[in-house]
Design a protein around this motif. Sequence first.
Motif, mmCIF file in Angstrom:
data_model
loop_
_atom_site.group_PDB
_atom_site.id
_atom_site.type_symbol
_atom_site.label_atom_id
_atom_site.label_comp_id
_atom_site.label_asym_id
_atom_site.label_seq_id
_atom_site.Cartn_x
_atom_site.Cartn_y
_atom_site.Cartn_z
ATOM 1 N N THR A 35 0.864 -1.189 0.000
ATOM 2 C CA THR A 35 0.000 0.000 0.000
ATOM 3 C C THR A 35 0.892 1.228 0.000
ATOM 4 O OG1 THR A 35 -1.756 -1.084 1.257
ATOM 5 C CG2 THR A 35 -1.715 1.317 1.330
ATOM 6 N N THR A 44 -3.580 0.245 -3.016
ATOM 7 C CA THR A 44 -3.083 -1.077 -2.615
ATOM 8 C C THR A 44 -3.112 -2.025 -3.801
ATOM 9 O OG1 THR A 44 -3.858 -0.826 -0.341
ATOM 10 C CG2 THR A 44 -3.550 -3.080 -1.109
ATOM 11 N N ALA A 96 -4.943 1.054 6.355
ATOM 12 C CA ALA A 96 -4.367 -0.216 5.882
ATOM 13 C C ALA A 96 -3.486 -0.817 6.974
ATOM 14 C CB ALA A 96 -3.559 0.010 4.623
#
Length: 610
Positions: A35, A44, A96
Amino acid sequence: MCGIVGYVGKRSCLPIILEGLRRLEYRGYDSAGITILEDGRLETRKKAGKVADLENIWKSTGGSATIGMGHTRWATHGEPNDRNAHPHHDCSGSIAVVHNGVIENYRALKIKLEKSGHLFSSETDTEVIAHLIEEFYEKTTDLAQAVRLTLRQLDGTYGIVVMSARDPEKLVAARKGSPLVVGYGEGESIVASDASALVEHTRDVTYLLDGQLAVVERATVTVKNLEDVEVEKAVEHITFDLEQIEKSGYEHFMLKEIHEQPETIRNAMRGRLLAADGEVKLGGLQDVMEKLVAAKRIILVGCGTSWHAGLVGEYMLEQIAKVPAEVEYASEFRYRNPLVSKDDVVFLISQSGETADTLAALREAKGKGATVLGIVNVVGSTIARESDGGVYVHAGPEIGVASTKAFTSQLTVLALISLMLARAKGMAKRDIVALAKELDAVPGKVKKILEDAKVVADIAREFKDARHFLYLGRGANFPVALEGALKLKEISYIHAEGYPAAEMKHGPIALIDEHMPVVFVAPKDAIYEKVISNLQEVKARRGRIIAVANDDDMEIQAMAEFVLRVPRTYGFFGPILNVIPLQLLSYYIAVARGTNVDQPRNLAKSVTVE
Ligand code: M6R
């Protein structure tokens, strides 16, 4: 078992992350993902397969991003496919997470999160972390605080790195049971699960401890505990060279590491063995010497190859130092409520120093009052840090998943410990000097064995299509048989078993026919004749015999189809030499079969989950 690398700085992060992942790939390699933050949003891309496959899907994109993170996976929860690859996201896609370890209560957390409306897109335990952070981030608007609150909900182990599009200049890293190291560069910081991913960029690092959380920014790294109190960072300097984690012209890391053994065995003794004086100095054991000498018994604990080293160590400690010794699988030791007390000394043997079962065994023994000591390769690893003392084996980074040089270095350290204890317990100086001189000569003898590697390669081609192998040895060479069989299984996928040679007639002899290769470890030691009798039993049943034998053993030539030669040495140091041809045999068989030698299927270099 998986690999993590995260970067924040001034440079384009993508090539740095990809290179870091390549260096970490030996830790897990079923899928990979990255990412980055680009134009204010997280981008990502992830894929089942190798880092090279991931590189293809990033080609000529993402060049302007200066913050990002990547992961290479060894699957625990959810099959290795694109969806289950890390990083994982919250519902909005603005948070993330990459994660090493296992979240044990993820099912309960997932049900709760789903009930409150969170949508999951993978089968992993990791994804709950992203959704929990999302929940807490809404309330606190502080990424580090949201991570901290999330961690309080988790049972299990983790090394995580988190990034958010809403807090675009930082990575938040935290550890419990899975290693993480933060490196300090010039206007940049890198966080990784293993120093090999960042050593190219910086050598000044801090190893996070369990229960610590780091806010990693370009110019600053703040480390706090889970109560939000800042803690002092110990900055350490990495000493290994980049060359040590590269192939240096060898086709595989495993072959390079096999050939490094004359040097790595020497390094294990350097400054520690004064052969002419019969002196052994092990600084890491000085403070516990009294305990060691007084110990009623020594328990050696490890997994896999390190357990095999322990089995040889048992012979060395009992026969040289005359101390009762026992060997335990770490994974069994921790669950059988072992009778260990403060009079016991427990050695934890581990290349990585991170193996979950071995670490748990350490804590079990420590909790029961025993003195716990490490025989570890990776400097600064958790087992090394949590031990009361110990000895680094100094084999340097071992990248090949199949352990080779770490094993012979572990044996060398066990030999040193045995000599040191023998001296402390009154063995005559001239006897110690004689043994010390034998040990000192081992690296030269290993070099000589390696000069004949081509002979082993020729034999390997002969057996590349075998379906089974039997490895037999006696005494201290029984663990060598086990290790030879393990190496073959791991990298060539041929079924192999190691047995004490005399046990063969109690069962495995039924397997012998003209198709069964049987490897005998048969040096000219006190039980040579007994091993030869076992060899004759195999020959009588037309088994195909490969013998590891001493240079001057002419008798064996007539009995074995192939002979792998090793120089003579003192019996209990013999395993250090005898294992070398077996490492080569498994290597060349795997090459002939076309398997991925350095990254065999289903395996990972360091098993940090139970
Ligand atoms: O890092 P450790 O020495 O604790 O690892 C123990 C085993 O996982 C390891 O030796 C494993 O068996 C190797 N793949 C053997 O080649």
